[in-house]
Design a protein around this motif. Structure first.
Motif, PDB file in Angstrom:
ATOM      1  N   ARG A 144      48.769   3.969 -34.513  1.00 13.26           N
ATOM      2  CA  ARG A 144      48.548   2.708 -33.594  1.00 13.26           C
ATOM      3  C   ARG A 144      49.717   1.689 -33.812  1.00 13.26           C
ATOM      4  O   ARG A 144      50.198   1.337 -32.791  1.00 13.26           O
ATOM      5  N   ILE A 145      50.086   1.530 -34.929  1.00 10.94           N
ATOM      6  CA  ILE A 145      51.174   0.499 -35.233  1.00 10.94           C
ATOM      7  C   ILE A 145      52.329   1.183 -34.565  1.00 10.94           C
ATOM      8  O   ILE A 145      53.219   0.221 -33.852  1.00 10.94           O
ATOM      9  N   GLN A 146      52.579   2.362 -34.617  1.00  8.17           N
ATOM     10  CA  GLN A 146      53.880   2.865 -34.029  1.00  8.17           C
ATOM     11  C   GLN A 146      53.814   2.900 -32.477  1.00  8.17           C
ATOM     12  O   GLN A 146      54.973   2.422 -32.006  1.00  8.17           O
ATOM     13  N   GLY A 147      52.732   3.155 -31.905  1.00  9.22           N
ATOM     14  CA  GLY A 147      52.666   3.069 -30.532  1.00  9.22           C
ATOM     15  C   GLY A 147      52.835   1.587 -29.966  1.00  9.22           C
ATOM     16  O   GLY A 147      53.584   1.466 -29.118  1.00  9.22           O
ATOM     17  N   ALA A 184      46.208  -3.864 -25.994  1.00 11.82           N
ATOM     18  CA  ALA A 184      44.900  -4.481 -26.453  1.00 11.82           C
ATOM     19  C   ALA A 184      44.105  -3.066 -27.010  1.00 11.82           C
ATOM     20  O   ALA A 184      43.353  -3.341 -28.085  1.00 11.82           O
ATOM     21  N   TRP A 185      44.106  -2.114 -26.283  1.00  7.44           N
ATOM     22  CA  TRP A 185      43.388  -1.047 -26.820  1.00  7.44           C
ATOM     23  C   TRP A 185      43.996  -0.331 -28.067  1.00  7.44           C
ATOM     24  O   TRP A 185      43.058  -0.105 -29.165  1.00  7.44           O
ATOM     25  N   LEU A 186      45.242  -0.411 -28.216  1.00  7.69           N
ATOM     26  CA  LEU A 186      46.068   0.110 -29.569  1.00  7.69           C
ATOM     27  C   LEU A 186      45.543  -0.697 -30.680  1.00  7.69           C
ATOM     28  O   LEU A 186      45.416  -0.480 -31.950  1.00  7.69           O
ATOM     29  N   LEU A 187      45.493  -2.186 -30.455  1.00 11.11           N
ATOM     30  CA  LEU A 187      45.316  -3.098 -31.591  1.00 11.11           C
ATOM     31  C   LEU A 187      44.012  -3.533 -31.857  1.00 11.11           C
ATOM     32  O   LEU A 187      43.564  -3.764 -32.971  1.00 11.11           O
ATOM     33  N   HIS A 188      42.941  -3.281 -30.859  1.00 13.10           N
ATOM     34  CA  HIS A 188      41.711  -3.780 -30.998  1.00 13.10           C
ATOM     35  C   HIS A 188      40.663  -2.679 -30.648  1.00 13.10           C
ATOM     36  O   HIS A 188      39.438  -2.863 -30.585  1.00 13.10           O
ATOM     37  N   GLY A 189      41.079  -1.422 -30.502  1.00 13.53           N
ATOM     38  CA  GLY A 189      39.988  -0.478 -29.875  1.00 13.53           C
ATOM     39  C   GLY A 189      39.408   0.207 -31.159  1.00 13.53           C
ATOM     40  O   GLY A 189      39.793  -0.068 -32.396  1.00 13.53           O
ATOM     41  N   ARG A 190      38.216   0.828 -31.030  1.00  8.43           N
ATOM     42  CA  ARG A 190      37.680   1.437 -32.009  1.00  8.43           C
ATOM     43  C   ARG A 190      38.062   2.757 -32.478  1.00  8.43           C
ATOM     44  O   ARG A 190      37.724   3.698 -31.633  1.00  8.43           O
ATOM     45  N   PHE A 191      38.667   2.906 -33.611  1.00  8.16           N
ATOM     46  CA  PHE A 191      39.223   4.148 -34.068  1.00  8.16           C
ATOM     47  C   PHE A 191      38.552   4.361 -35.310  1.00  8.16           C
ATOM     48  O   PHE A 191      38.129   3.630 -35.965  1.00  8.16           O
ATOM     49  N   PRO A 192      38.637   5.663 -35.560  1.00 12.84           N
ATOM     50  CA  PRO A 192      38.355   5.954 -37.227  1.00 12.84           C
ATOM     51  C   PRO A 192      39.232   5.338 -38.335  1.00 12.84           C
ATOM     52  O   PRO A 192      40.400   4.869 -37.727  1.00 12.84           O
ATOM     53  N   ALA A 193      38.759   4.963 -39.344  1.00 11.28           N
ATOM     54  CA  ALA A 193      39.507   4.211 -40.338  1.00 11.28           C
ATOM     55  C   ALA A 193      40.236   4.979 -41.145  1.00 11.28           C
ATOM     56  O   ALA A 193      40.471   4.965 -42.463  1.00 11.28           O
ATOM     57  N   ALA A 194      41.066   6.028 -40.770  1.00 10.15           N
ATOM     58  CA  ALA A 194      41.988   6.871 -41.420  1.00 10.15           C
ATOM     59  C   ALA A 194      43.538   6.079 -41.541  1.00 10.15           C
ATOM     60  O   ALA A 194      43.726   5.622 -40.402  1.00 10.15           O
TER      61      ALA A 194
END
Length: 106
Positions: A57-60, A40-50
């Motif tokens: 995130r997809i690889q994780g 859930a953190w990988l898919l919905h967390g707040r990360f920079p939009a790079a």
């Protein structure tokens, strides 16, 4: 008066089948909850939009999915053929060795 050391008490509890089952079930539920939290953190967390961060995130998420699929497959094969005595993985040449033979008891 009987004195039981903490290590002896834990060993006694581990020897009981229902306690061992409850510990394994509890451990599995905790591991599943933590894996769901990380997904859930990988898919919905707040990360920079790079783009590189999105790819990471997809690889994780993909690697966690593949690992859980491997674990499910191993459990299914183990339930079908019996207890796995030895599991070995060699990363270089992708070689998986699962031994279902029962160890010789003296």
């Amino acid at each position: 008066m009987i004195r039981i050391k903490p290590g002896q008490l834990f060993g006694l509890l581990k020897a009981l089948p229902m306690i061992r089952f409850a510990l394994m079930l509890g451990g599995g539920m905790v591991a599943t909850a933590l894996a769901i939290h990380v997904q859930a953190w990988l898919l919905h967390g707040r990360f920079p939009a790079a783009e590189s961060i999105w790819l990471a995130r997809i690889q994780g998420a993909v690697w966690m999915g593949l690992a859980s699929t491997f674990i499910v497959a191993l459990v299914m094969v183990t339930l079908a053929f019996g207890r796995a005595g030895r599991v070995g993985v060699k990363a270089g040449g992708v070689e998986v060795d699962v031994d279902f033979d029962k160890p010789e008891e003296p």
